[in-house]
Design a protein around this motif. Structure first.
Motif, PDB file in Angstrom:
ATOM      1  N   ARG A  94       6.659   4.747  -1.363  1.00 33.20           N
ATOM      2  CA  ARG A  94       6.263   3.744  -0.390  1.00 33.20           C
ATOM      3  C   ARG A  94       6.899   4.022   0.973  1.00 33.20           C
ATOM      4  NH1 ARG A  94       3.450   0.847   2.262  1.00 33.20           N
ATOM      5  NH2 ARG A  94       3.736  -1.373   2.546  1.00 33.20           N
ATOM      6  N   GLY A  95       8.127   4.511   0.961  1.00 33.72           N
ATOM      7  CA  GLY A  95       8.799   4.787   2.215  1.00 33.72           C
ATOM      8  C   GLY A  95       9.539   3.576   2.735  1.00 33.72           C
ATOM      9  N   SER A 141       0.909   3.780   3.089  1.00 35.53           N
ATOM     10  CA  SER A 141       0.171   2.655   2.530  1.00 35.53           C
ATOM     11  C   SER A 141      -0.267   2.959   1.100  1.00 35.53           C
ATOM     12  CB  SER A 141      -1.055   2.387   3.387  1.00 35.53           C
ATOM     13  OG  SER A 141      -1.913   1.531   2.704  1.00 35.53           O
ATOM     14  N   LEU A 190      -8.269   5.985  -5.322  1.00 34.86           N
ATOM     15  CA  LEU A 190      -8.704   7.300  -5.770  1.00 34.86           C
ATOM     16  C   LEU A 190      -7.747   7.845  -6.815  1.00 34.86           C
ATOM     17  CD1 LEU A 190      -9.774   8.746  -2.334  1.00 34.86           C
ATOM     18  CD2 LEU A 190     -11.218   7.819  -4.112  1.00 34.86           C
ATOM     19  N   ARG A 205      -4.545  17.794  -5.229  1.00 36.04           N
ATOM     20  CA  ARG A 205      -5.117  16.470  -5.014  1.00 36.04           C
ATOM     21  C   ARG A 205      -5.305  15.734  -6.341  1.00 36.04           C
ATOM     22  NH1 ARG A 205      -9.207  16.232  -1.667  1.00 36.04           N
ATOM     23  NH2 ARG A 205      -9.087  18.474  -1.387  1.00 36.04           N
ATOM     24  N   PRO A 254       0.924  10.691   8.758  1.00 36.65           N
ATOM     25  CA  PRO A 254       0.639  11.480   9.954  1.00 36.65           C
ATOM     26  C   PRO A 254       1.857  12.229  10.467  1.00 36.65           C
ATOM     27  CG  PRO A 254       0.520   9.125  10.405  1.00 36.65           C
ATOM     28  CD  PRO A 254       0.748   9.266   8.953  1.00 36.65           C
ATOM     29  N   ARG A 307       8.612   7.655   6.342  1.00 38.33           N
ATOM     30  CA  ARG A 307       7.608   6.796   6.960  1.00 38.33           C
ATOM     31  C   ARG A 307       6.809   6.104   5.855  1.00 38.33           C
ATOM     32  NH1 ARG A 307       2.694   6.292   9.133  1.00 38.33           N
ATOM     33  NH2 ARG A 307       2.515   6.046  11.394  1.00 38.33           N
ATOM     34  N   PRO A 308       6.582   4.785   5.980  1.00 37.37           N
ATOM     35  CA  PRO A 308       5.849   4.094   4.918  1.00 37.37           C
ATOM     36  C   PRO A 308       4.453   4.685   4.734  1.00 37.37           C
ATOM     37  CG  PRO A 308       6.841   2.527   6.416  1.00 37.37           C
ATOM     38  CD  PRO A 308       7.060   3.867   7.017  1.00 37.37           C
ATOM     39  N   ILE A 335      -2.814   2.375  -0.366  1.00 36.89           N
ATOM     40  CA  ILE A 335      -4.212   2.757  -0.528  1.00 36.89           C
ATOM     41  C   ILE A 335      -4.333   4.280  -0.644  1.00 36.89           C
ATOM     42  CG2 ILE A 335      -4.891   3.028   1.876  1.00 36.89           C
ATOM     43  CD1 ILE A 335      -6.992   0.778   0.065  1.00 36.89           C
ATOM     44  N   TYR A 336      -3.321   4.990  -0.152  1.00 35.26           N
ATOM     45  CA  TYR A 336      -3.375   6.454  -0.210  1.00 35.26           C
ATOM     46  C   TYR A 336      -2.692   7.022  -1.443  1.00 35.26           C
ATOM     47  CZ  TYR A 336      -4.982   5.981   4.559  1.00 35.26           C
ATOM     48  OH  TYR A 336      -5.689   5.640   5.660  1.00 35.26           O
ATOM     49  N   TRP A 337      -2.093   6.167  -2.235  1.00 36.48           N
ATOM     50  CA  TRP A 337      -1.510   6.685  -3.478  1.00 36.48           C
ATOM     51  C   TRP A 337      -2.681   7.062  -4.364  1.00 36.48           C
ATOM     52  CZ3 TRP A 337       3.309   3.579  -5.369  1.00 36.48           C
ATOM     53  CH2 TRP A 337       4.135   3.318  -4.272  1.00 36.48           C
ATOM     54  N   GLN A 391      -4.684  11.422  -2.103  1.00 39.93           N
ATOM     55  CA  GLN A 391      -4.682  11.592  -0.650  1.00 39.93           C
ATOM     56  C   GLN A 391      -3.298  11.400  -0.072  1.00 39.93           C
ATOM     57  OE1 GLN A 391      -7.560   8.380  -0.255  1.00 39.93           O
ATOM     58  NE2 GLN A 391      -8.681   9.684   1.132  1.00 39.93           N
ATOM     59  N   THR A 438      -2.267  13.470   2.928  1.00 39.69           N
ATOM     60  CA  THR A 438      -3.222  13.730   4.005  1.00 39.69           C
ATOM     61  C   THR A 438      -2.660  13.255   5.331  1.00 39.69           C
ATOM     62  OG1 THR A 438      -4.269  11.618   3.586  1.00 39.69           O
ATOM     63  CG2 THR A 438      -5.265  13.537   2.552  1.00 39.69           C
ATOM     64  N   GLU A 439      -3.296  13.725   6.377  1.00 40.32           N
ATOM     65  CA  GLU A 439      -2.888  13.368   7.733  1.00 40.32           C
ATOM     66  C   GLU A 439      -2.937  11.842   7.918  1.00 40.32           C
ATOM     67  OE1 GLU A 439      -1.553  15.382   9.684  1.00 40.32           O
ATOM     68  OE2 GLU A 439      -1.427  13.986  11.374  1.00 40.32           O
ATOM     69  N   ALA A 440      -3.978  11.225   7.336  1.00 39.81           N
ATOM     70  CA  ALA A 440      -4.138   9.782   7.517  1.00 39.81           C
ATOM     71  C   ALA A 440      -2.999   9.025   6.846  1.00 39.81           C
ATOM     72  CB  ALA A 440      -5.472   9.330   6.954  1.00 39.81           C
TER      73      ALA A 440
END
Ligand code: GSH
Lengths: 385, 402, 421
Positions: free
Chosen positions: C195-196, C207, C367, C78, C91, C204-205, C209-211, C83, C86-88
């Motif tokens: 990014r995807g 977002s 994060l 991590r 998915p 799959r893209p 915010i999860y980078w 993140q 992560t699943e979010a």
């Protein structure tokens, strides 16, 4: 050769910028909007007299349509908390979940049919106002107290999801038992919260001679409290319970009896889009109604049950205004199957913390259809019909 | 007859290719584009503000703030106005900035000189210090110091040194002078002004004497000591004459069941962490600036000074340093500016600086207006630093270039 | 001395070499010269020696006995990707391979740089990076936490490096300009991978915010560094321009961006800038943050370069003009290269600053490597006491990169012979 490489790079660059930039392919929605505007403009030319009226309508057309925006984008942006266990917190794997987050998941199911089509944007307490005003988030579900000025400045508050009040937690070793004994104490409080304002009132009114240690977020606040940098920690009681449950030694800390304020916590949606507000309110209603009628994740009806209220809720008979709000007829089925009813959400996230529901303000007002046998709680919603 | 090649003359160039025309068209176009962009940007913001019912305007400044501020060095009540609270926050920022600049400069000079020291151990240590602290983000350092300070014992179990100095994770408390009253404060200010004037005058005169006669006259020491001594005498006389001293020294003392420390001056956790972090971080840059400055002075200068019999210390102080200063000051000023701006990280460690208080204000006041105020305040501070730098440069120019 | 007893050998008497006293050669000599040359030096040595010993003792004790490093182990991947997996964020898919493939490309690029230049610095850098990342595959995590695929992709960094090296050696790709262009391409492909692409299976893209983690810091830093230099140069030239409008615009830009703290700018980019654009305008939070960091850094860069330009002797420009070079070519070919060469340390310092500044994105809820550690420590009661360990580790990670950058810059300076004129 090198010219070719250069061309390649330029093409790639352009493609990339477009890709990285585009939240999602939304040309269709934009085009539709433009077309609408175009027709409107011609009308405007024709009806000079109604110019002013039309203008305000255009503004509304531009501003509204968050539902379309979300659908076009393909995910719901939800401002949440990532450090308050039970309400909104990141687990060890980095996934954010909790009571507040489940509301966002429910809305995501309602709009997009997928509980994971969700982007949680972590916000600290003080960033909430500007974040809502930026219009960049679709909903904020982050233990946020509903107050009139926030309602006026930040956005509209949908029905309250959790009724709370502000309390104090102290280390047991201090031997403090009542709020009055806190006179002369140092209090840890988080910046940008209602609790910060309330504790100041409390201090002024009772001549408590308090001193404040103010931190920017939960992390710093809790660290300060645990290190003994202050004598007491103040925030929403639920926040205290959640913080306490996460401690190494919960027994070493006690939440004092006595509440100094009213903190109804609920979701906020941006100003200027009533349809979206109605939709979020209805989703909250679905969660609560499903519990009242005893429908859980495992017994979601897919065929007519004969109970009109249940059938209406689950889109098997009649309707409750789904079409006007932009919900699918059977949205409730998907929602309950994906996240469960209010009670299930509560049990999943808050019961483990030790926040007893039975007999508290957060019990249902009544189980339907039994309106004359109240359960005594305040959790209630407009009838879905 | 050789044919003289026809020279290009102005007449041959079409008007539109005239350099002035090209330049001015380009300028006007770019100017218009930029101005249009800026106007477009702000109009859009204005529209959004209207459409989304976002509050704006500055009338809130005269409203009561009603929110606590963690740390304040000028008196503050929750019934004070937003404007005043803003002033309190700016004071907080200025205090870390000024204290930080002074301490960082001192530490930076020491480390910069140490880096050039003939002592291997000392110079290596200075190198390690510099290479470590300037290469790690300030935020990480601040967070680290935050948790270090929090690891100190809490107030009730804290260290007490000589009954006067309290060290614990709530901060460091030490005895501090306080003015006794309004009249006394004025007396005190007047005294201080007189003392400073005397000190400066003495310093000037003694330096002049030293340079003209060559007699060592210790201008710096006397310039500082004399006003202090005078002040002390004046204080004694005044307190005997009026039975009331212009100021008194209050000592910190634990009070109440929570042992909260009252009296004296307490540098609370946030301030301590900020100072520690900012000073240690900035000093590593200043040290490099000092080193470069000293190295920019030709070796010949040092050698000549030594040959004239000056001690190493005096060589540094009287020959090398004054010359190095020309090279040192401009980047030093920009470090001061950086330090001031970096103090905006205070929020992360619980110090109520301008940025953090302003962010809190967005809860009860229009965010858009508040952002403008913060921008304005920081720009003013930066411009002040630039001004100081420019004034210094001007002075250098009067003194003549080497 | 022995020479005294033996009669001087015939023809011309060679003067005796005066040997230095024993106290000035060898170890003792070194010690004397560097540590004990005068009484105050001795005192300094002793005092600091004691301090170092104490500090070392304390530090080592902390590192090996007191500190609980399990928190770092637990955070593991991590720290690197946040993140992202992560699943979010991703998915129903394993997205870990995407940053890993990007890393492979970067390794190949490093290999090419080494293959082309063949110099020591490039070699050391390439080998250390590839070796280091490949070694991560040997981490004693269980196979569940760190799957075989992940490990294999990590080991693949070595062949990737070799491939890059070979490409540079044996194909026509091995020129500086081409590698630079490939570098840009690799950066863009990295962004694309992370990014995807909507509609492409497996891509799959995700977002932005999860980078997170170090990946986020590096993406922001690389993008910012490559763009801030040219923008900075343009601003510097603009500021020195004789055209008043251009000059005023540049000065305003530079002073405003230099005068306001970066976190204020970042925050405003998130809450104020969106107001100026229509709701669906394609300008996401990461892009906005990147733009702000770049512009902020460019303003500083402009001042550095202006310093370099100012220090240039006007003779350079006059000579170029006299030779008939047009104005912009004089600037581009004569002034700028010299100016930049003179201020390399300042420029690299600014790059380092930019890299460090990427840690400020926490203010907009991203994060990065610092924030992920902070959030993790808070969210997990058993690690709450280990915040210090996390920050020490993060500090070390930053240090490795920033020190590496300054090391390379020093080598480049040596190579260009700055200061040896
Ligand atoms: N309900 C209060 C307080 C909400 C609040 O922010 N509470 C804190 C402590 S319970 C929190 O969640 N902080 C998390 C964070 O900022 O990281 C409000 O709306 O102002």
């Amino acid at each position: 050769m090198s010219r070719k490489v250069l061309t390649l790079v330029v093409v790639l660059a352009v493609a990339m910028v477009a890709l990285i930039a585009c939240q999602e392919d939304n040309t269709a929605a934009m085009e539709a909007l433009q077309r609408e505007n175009a027709t409107m403009e011609s009308e405007m030319a024709a009806m000079e007299a109604r110019m002013a009226e039309m203008e305000s309508m255009t503004a509304e057309m531009m501003e509204g349509g968050r539902l379309e925006t979300v659908k076009a984008r393909g995910n719901l942006i939800c401002a949440g908390n990532n450090s308050l266990a039970g309400f909104g917190a990141a687990d060890a794997a980095g996934n954010v979940g909790g009571f507040d987050i489940d509301l966002c998941r429910a809305v995501a199911v309602a709009v997009l049919g997928d509980a994971n089509a969700l982007e949680i944007r972590p916000t600290t307490a003080a960033e909430r106002g500007p974040t809502m005003q930026s219009g960049e988030v679709d909903i904020m579900s982050r233990n946020t107290t509903w107050t009139s000025s926030r309602n006026a400045q930040w956005g509209n508050f949908a029905p309250t999801m959790f009724y709370d009040g502000q309390g104090f937690m102290v280390p047991t070793s201090l031997g403090v038992n009542t709020l009055a004994e806190l006179e002369g104490a140092k209090i840890c409080v988080q910046q940008g919260t209602t609790t910060e304002l309330n504790v100041q009132d409390f201090d002024n009114q009772n001549n408590m001679n308090l001193e404040f240690v103010i931190s920017a977020d939960n992390i710093a606040t809790n660290a300060a409290y645990l290190a003994g940098n202050c004598d007491a920690l103040t925030t929403d009681r639920s926040g205290l319970v959640s913080t306490r449950a996460e401690l190494d030694n919960p027994a070493d800390h006690v939440i004092l009896p006595g509440t100094i304020s009213e903190e109804p916590l609920g979701p906020v949606v941006p100003h200027g889009d009533e349809q979206w507000y109605d939709l979020v309110s209805a989703v909250m209603g679905i969660l609560i109604y499903a519990e009242a009628y005893g429908i859980t994740q495992s017994n979601v009806p897919t065929a007519v049950t004969g109970d009109s209220a249940v059938d209406r809720l689950f889109g098997l008979e009649g309707d409750y205004g789904q079409e006007d709000m932009g919900l699918s007829k059977t949205a409730a089925q998907d929602i309950i199957r994906a996240v469960g009813n209010y009670g299930e959400i509560y049990d999943r996230h808050l019961t483990p913390l030790g926040l007893a529901r039975e007999g508290s303000r957060n019990a249902l007002w009544s189980a339907a259809p039994c309106t004359d046998c109240p359960k005594g709680g305040q959790v209630y919603t407009a009838p879905l019909r | 007859m050789a044919t003289v090649p026809r020279l290009l003359t102005y007449q041959d160039i079409p008007v539109w290719r005239h350099i002035l025309i090209i330049q001015w068209t380009a300028q006007i176009v770019s100017g218009v584009v930029v101005v249009a962009l800026v106007i477009w940007f702000f109009t859009n913001i204005g529209n959004a503000i209207q459409d989304r019912d976002i509050p704006y305007g500055f009338s809130f400044l005269s409203r009561e703030y009603q929110t606590p501020i963690g740390e304040h060095f000028i008196p503050y009540e929750s019934s004070d106005t937003f404007l005043y609270a803003f002033g309190v926050a700016i004071t907080n920022t200025l205090i870390v900035a000024v204290a930080g600049v002074i301490l960082a400069t001192l530490l930076g000079i020491v480390i910069g000189v140490a880096r050039l020291s003939g002592n291997w151990l000392v110079s290596k240590l200075a190198t390690v210090y510099i290479e470590f602290f300037r290469n790690v983000p300030l935020l990480v350092q601040l967070l680290f110091w935050f948790f270090i300070i929090l690891a100190l014992p809490p107030v009730r179990e804290g260290y007490v040194i000589g009954g006067m100095l309290y060290v614990n994770n709530g901060g460091i408390s030490l005895p501090w002078p306080h003015v006794s009253g309004y009249a006394a404060a004025l007396t005190w200010v007047a005294l201080a002004v007189v003392a400073v004037v005397i000190g400066v005058a003495l310093n000037k005169w003694l330096s002049y004497r030293e340079t003209t006669t060559g007699k060592p006259s210790y201008p710096l020491i006397i310039g500082i000591a004399a006003p202090l001594l005078l002040g002390a005498i004046a204080w004694l006389v005044l307190s005997f004459a009026t039975g009331d001293s212009p100021f008194f020294i209050s000592t910190p003392e634990p009070q109440g069941r929570f042992g909260r420390i009252v009296g004296g001056f307490t540098a609370r956790t946030g301030l301590l962490v900020m100072l520690l972090g900012l000073v240690i971080y900035t000093a590593s840059f200043i040290a490099e600036i000092v080193r470069a400055g000293i190295q920019s002075v030709g070796r010949g200068q040092t050698e000549a000074a030594r040959a004239l019999g000056l001690s190493p210390m005096n060589t540094l102080r009287r020959v090398v340093f004054p010359q190095a200063l020309r090279v040192i000051i401009p980047p030093l000023i920009s470090q001061c500016l950086n330090l001031t701006k970096n103090s905006s990280l205070a929020g992360a460690v619980g110090y109520s600086d301008l940025t953090s208080v302003a962010l809190t204000m967005t809860q009860t006041a229009p965010a858009v207006s508040i952002f403008m105020l913060i921008m304005g305040a920081y720009l003013a501070m930066s411009l002040t630093w630039s001004l100081i730098g420019n004034l210094y440069n001007r002075r250098l120019q009067f003194g003549g270039r080497r | 001395m022995a020479a005294q007893t033996v009669p001087p050998p015939a023809p011309a008497p060679i003067p005796d070499p005066v040997l230095p006293p024993r106290s000035e050669v060898g170890v003792t000599g070194w010690l004397h010269a560097n540590l004990f040359s005068a009484w105050y030096n001795t005192v300094l040595t002793l005092v600091f020696g004691l301090i170092i010993l104490l500090a070392l003792g304390f530090g080592l004790n902390w590192v090996f006995n007191t500190a609980e490093w399990t928190v770092v182990v637990e955070l593991g991947g991590r720290f690197i990707i946040g993140q992202y997996n992560t699943e979010a964020a991703c998915p129903g898919q394993n997205c870990f391979w995407r940053p890993q493939v990007a890393l492979l490309l970067v390794m190949a690029l490093l290999g090419m740089a080494w293959g082309m230049s063949g110099n020591r610095v490039a070699r050391v850098m390439a080998l250390v990076s590839a070796g280091g990342t490949a070694a991560l595959a040997l981490l004693p995590y269980s196979m569940e936490t760190m799957g075989l695929d992940v490990r294999l992709l990590l080991v693949a960094n070595l062949p990737a490096l070799a491939l890059g090296w070979a490409l540079a050696r044996y194909t026509s790709l091995g020129t500086g300009a081409r590698i630079a262009m490939l570098g840009v391409a690799v950066f863009l492909i990295t962004l694309l991978l992370l990014r995807g692409l909507p509609g492409v299976p497996g891509l799959r893209p995700v977002s932005v915010i999860y980078w997170g983690g170090l990946m986020l810091n590096l993406v922001l830093a690389v993008g910012g560094i490559t763009l801030s230099l040219p923008i900075g140069i343009a601003l510097a030239l603009g500021r020195r321009s004789s055209l008043p409008v251009v000059k005023v615009l540049c000065v305003t830009f530079i002073e405003v961006f230099r005068g306001v703290p970066l976190i204020t700018l970042l925050f405003m980019s998130q809450v104020l800038v969106p107001l100026a654009f229509p709701e669906n305008f394609p300008l996401n939070s990461l892009l906005r943050a990147g733009i702000v960091i770049t512009l902020f850094s460019a303003a500083y860069m402009a001042e550095n370069i202006r310093g370099g330009l100012q220090a240039l002797h006007s003779g350079q420009e006059e000579a170029a003009r006299a030779l008939g070079l047009p104005g912009w070519e004089t600037t581009l070919l004569i002034s700028l290269p010299q100016a930049i060469r003179n201020v390399i340390p300042a420029i690299v310092g600014q790059f380092i600053g930019l890299f460090k500044d990427t840690s400020l994105v926490y203010i907009i809820g991203m994060l990065d490597i610092v924030e992920i550690g902070r959030v993790f420590v808070q969210g997990n009661a058993e690690y709450r006491a280990n915040a210090k360990e996390v920050f020490v580790f993060v500090a070390l990670v930053f240090w490795v990169f920033t020190y590496g950058m300054s090391y390379i810059s020093q080598r480049i300076e040596e190579h260009l012979g700055v200061g040896r004129r």
